[in-house]
Scaffold this active site. Structure first.
Site, PDB file in Angstrom:
ATOM      1  N   SER A  58       0.855  -1.191   0.000  1.00 29.11           N
ATOM      2  CA  SER A  58       0.000   0.000   0.000  1.00 29.11           C
ATOM      3  C   SER A  58       0.886   1.234   0.000  1.00 29.11           C
ATOM      4  CB  SER A  58      -0.891   0.017   1.242  1.00 29.11           C
ATOM      5  OG  SER A  58      -1.402   1.325   1.408  1.00 29.11           O
ATOM      6  N   HIS A  99      -0.987  -1.265  -4.438  1.00 23.56           N
ATOM      7  CA  HIS A  99      -2.262  -0.965  -3.767  1.00 23.56           C
ATOM      8  C   HIS A  99      -2.350   0.546  -3.560  1.00 23.56           C
ATOM      9  CE1 HIS A  99      -5.827  -2.034  -1.456  1.00 23.56           C
ATOM     10  NE2 HIS A  99      -5.462  -1.126  -0.574  1.00 23.56           N
ATOM     11  N   ASP A 110      -4.588   3.553  -2.226  1.00 24.36           N
ATOM     12  CA  ASP A 110      -5.680   3.883  -1.292  1.00 24.36           C
ATOM     13  C   ASP A 110      -6.197   5.296  -1.521  1.00 24.36           C
ATOM     14  OD1 ASP A 110      -6.004   1.544   0.394  1.00 24.36           O
ATOM     15  OD2 ASP A 110      -3.968   1.945   1.097  1.00 24.36           O
ATOM     16  N   MET A 165      -8.826   8.143  -0.394  1.00 29.19           N
ATOM     17  CA  MET A 165      -9.642   8.551   0.766  1.00 29.19           C
ATOM     18  C   MET A 165     -10.139   9.974   0.569  1.00 29.19           C
ATOM     19  SD  MET A 165      -7.304   7.028   3.842  1.00 29.19           S
ATOM     20  CE  MET A 165      -6.639   5.365   3.764  1.00 29.19           C
ATOM     21  N   HIS A 197      -8.219   1.159  -4.406  1.00 30.10           N
ATOM     22  CA  HIS A 197      -9.153   0.895  -3.306  1.00 30.10           C
ATOM     23  C   HIS A 197      -9.839   2.208  -2.974  1.00 30.10           C
ATOM     24  CE1 HIS A 197      -9.576  -0.317   1.242  1.00 30.10           C
ATOM     25  NE2 HIS A 197     -10.745  -0.203   0.634  1.00 30.10           N
ATOM     26  N   MET A 215     -12.033   4.448  -0.956  1.00 30.87           N
ATOM     27  CA  MET A 215     -12.691   4.689   0.328  1.00 30.87           C
ATOM     28  C   MET A 215     -13.289   6.085   0.233  1.00 30.87           C
ATOM     29  SD  MET A 215      -9.680   2.989   2.607  1.00 30.87           S
ATOM     30  CE  MET A 215      -8.556   3.218   1.258  1.00 30.87           C
ATOM     31  N   MET A 247     -11.309  -5.767   4.859  1.00 26.57           N
ATOM     32  CA  MET A 247     -10.539  -4.868   5.718  1.00 26.57           C
ATOM     33  C   MET A 247     -10.299  -5.557   7.060  1.00 26.57           C
ATOM     34  SD  MET A 247      -9.977  -1.979   4.066  1.00 26.57           S
ATOM     35  CE  MET A 247      -9.019  -1.456   5.469  1.00 26.57           C
ATOM     36  N   GLY A 267      -8.805   4.064   6.853  1.00 22.24           N
ATOM     37  CA  GLY A 267      -8.483   5.477   7.041  1.00 22.24           C
ATOM     38  C   GLY A 267      -7.008   5.746   7.282  1.00 22.24           C
ATOM     39  N   PHE A 268      -6.336   4.763   7.861  1.00 24.75           N
ATOM     40  CA  PHE A 268      -4.943   5.000   8.238  1.00 24.75           C
ATOM     41  C   PHE A 268      -4.116   3.725   8.103  1.00 24.75           C
ATOM     42  CE2 PHE A 268      -7.755   7.765  10.607  1.00 24.75           C
ATOM     43  CZ  PHE A 268      -7.239   9.016  10.283  1.00 24.75           C
ATOM     44  N   GLY A 269      -2.849   3.908   7.786  1.00 24.53           N
ATOM     45  CA  GLY A 269      -1.909   2.794   7.827  1.00 24.53           C
ATOM     46  C   GLY A 269      -1.429   2.568   9.252  1.00 24.53           C
ATOM     47  N   GLY A 270      -0.741   1.464   9.445  1.00 26.22           N
ATOM     48  CA  GLY A 270      -0.063   1.220  10.712  1.00 26.22           C
ATOM     49  C   GLY A 270      -0.937   0.800  11.864  1.00 26.22           C
ATOM     50  N   ASP A 296      -6.606  -6.567   3.871  1.00 24.44           N
ATOM     51  CA  ASP A 296      -6.014  -5.233   3.894  1.00 24.44           C
ATOM     52  C   ASP A 296      -6.045  -4.656   5.307  1.00 24.44           C
ATOM     53  OD1 ASP A 296      -5.217  -2.632   3.440  1.00 24.44           O
ATOM     54  OD2 ASP A 296      -6.856  -2.134   2.063  1.00 24.44           O
ATOM     55  N   GLY A 297      -4.858  -4.498   5.894  1.00 19.82           N
ATOM     56  CA  GLY A 297      -4.749  -3.825   7.184  1.00 19.82           C
ATOM     57  C   GLY A 297      -4.029  -4.668   8.219  1.00 19.82           C
ATOM     58  N   GLY A 298      -2.905  -4.173   8.689  1.00 16.05           N
ATOM     59  CA  GLY A 298      -2.168  -4.858   9.750  1.00 16.05           C
ATOM     60  C   GLY A 298      -1.520  -6.157   9.331  1.00 16.05           C
ATOM     61  N   GLY A 331       1.226  -2.139   3.984  1.00 13.71           N
ATOM     62  CA  GLY A 331       1.760  -0.788   3.836  1.00 13.71           C
ATOM     63  C   GLY A 331       2.950  -0.574   4.747  1.00 13.71           C
ATOM     64  N   SER A 332       2.653  -0.335   6.027  1.00 12.18           N
ATOM     65  CA  SER A 332       3.732  -0.030   6.969  1.00 12.18           C
ATOM     66  C   SER A 332       4.716  -1.191   7.109  1.00 12.18           C
ATOM     67  CB  SER A 332       3.143   0.344   8.335  1.00 12.18           C
ATOM     68  OG  SER A 332       2.222  -0.636   8.769  1.00 12.18           O
TER      69      SER A 332
HETATM   70  C1  DX5 Z   1      -6.337   1.533   5.294  1.00 14.53           C
HETATM   71  C2  DX5 Z   1      -5.858   1.154   3.914  1.00 14.53           C
HETATM   72  C3  DX5 Z   1      -4.775   0.153   3.919  1.00 14.53           C
HETATM   73  C4  DX5 Z   1      -3.551   0.581   4.682  1.00 14.53           C
HETATM   74  C5  DX5 Z   1      -2.810  -0.615   5.117  1.00 14.53           C
HETATM   75  O1  DX5 Z   1      -7.489   2.284   5.205  1.00 14.53           O
HETATM   76  O2  DX5 Z   1      -6.920   0.645   3.116  1.00 14.53           O
HETATM   77  O3  DX5 Z   1      -4.421  -0.225   2.598  1.00 14.53           O
HETATM   78  O4  DX5 Z   1      -2.721   1.423   3.969  1.00 14.53           O
HETATM   79  O5  DX5 Z   1      -1.746  -0.192   5.888  1.00 14.53           O
HETATM   80  P1  DX5 Z   1      -1.006  -1.171   6.911  1.00 14.53           P
HETATM   81  O6  DX5 Z   1      -0.472  -2.318   6.118  1.00 14.53           O
HETATM   82  O7  DX5 Z   1       0.067  -0.301   7.483  1.00 14.53           O
HETATM   83  O8  DX5 Z   1      -2.031  -1.595   7.911  1.00 14.53           O
HETATM   84 ZN    ZN Z   2      -6.466  -0.340   1.080  1.00 16.64          ZN
END
Ligand code: DX5
Ligand code: ZN
Length: 220
Positions: A9, A34, A36, A38, A68, A70, A139, A144-147, A177-179, A199-200
């Protein structure tokens, strides 16, 4: 591409040097990008749109771009993303009043439709949309946020979605997607996912190739 796809991401990339970041992560073994999107309305954050997607294509990115959305509403911007070079376009069912029409619009625009579900959103609409989608995104954090931390109950949902997809006998990717990290990717794959957004866990490390190969090693 292997049967398992790794989708970094770019939300966690260095936006000041995005083209180079995407080149680096693809050279490091990523399968798709990927992307994102928003809108500070559907989710409490604001990111990137079709101009940036198009800029990556002009920069020379040839890998699939996994958009993606959002955002709400979605229909007006879908043709713009198609023109900008999107490969997959994934929408959340609760962000479209006429989901069936939206999925048709993505396909008619020349892209592959995806359907995304927030952690606590049931898979009900997937029952009716399964013959129209090429990708299901679950999800595993609130968008909304990475990490953020992976929400464990999503593993049961991955199993549920896998059973629905297998009954369909079509080529549908199951993306989480996420964590997603090196230490939980095997469990997510065991539940039935084949496409992993990270992502992170990738952009937060110094050596993208090493991180991606460690993820692949966990996938067997
Ligand atoms: C969150 C995004 C994800 C996010 C994943 O809303 O859709 O794609 O960037 O980030 P990590 O891998 O850091 O959870
Ligand atoms: Zn995403």
């Amino acid at each position: 591409m292997s049967d398992f796809w790794i989708a970094p991401s770019i939300l966690s990339a260095d936006f000041a040097r995005l083209g180079r970041e995407v080149d680096d992560v693809l050279a490091a073994g990523a399968d798709l990008v990927h992307f994102d999107v928003m809108d500070n309305h559907y989710v409490p954050n604001l990111t990137i749109g079709p101009l940036v997607c198009s800029a990556l294509r002009h920069h020379g990115v040839q890998a699939p771009i996994d958009v993606h959305l959002m955002i709400e509403p979605v229909d007006r911007i879908i043709p713009d993303f198609a023109s900008a070079g999107a490969s997959f376009i994934t929408v959340h069912p609760d962000a479209s009043t006429h989901l069936d029409r939206t999925l048709d619009l993505i396909r008619e625009s020349g892209c592959r439709p995806g359907l995304a579900f927030n952690p606590a959103t049931p898979l009900d609409s997937l029952r009716y949309a399964l013959d129209k989608v090429d990708l299901v995104l679950l999800m595993s954090v609130n968008p909304g946020f990475g990490g953020q931390q992976f929400i464990p109950y999503v593993l049961d949902k991955v199993k549920e979605a896998r059973a629905m997809i297998d009954a369909e006998h079509r080529d549908i990717r199951l993306e989480v997607d996420g964590g997603v990290k090196i230490d939980n990717i095997a469990a997510i794959a065991a539940a039935g996912a084949d496409t992993f957004v990270a992502g992170s866990a990738i952009f937060g490390t110094d050596d993208y190739a090493d991180t991606i190969s460690r993820m692949r090693a966990k996938l067997g």
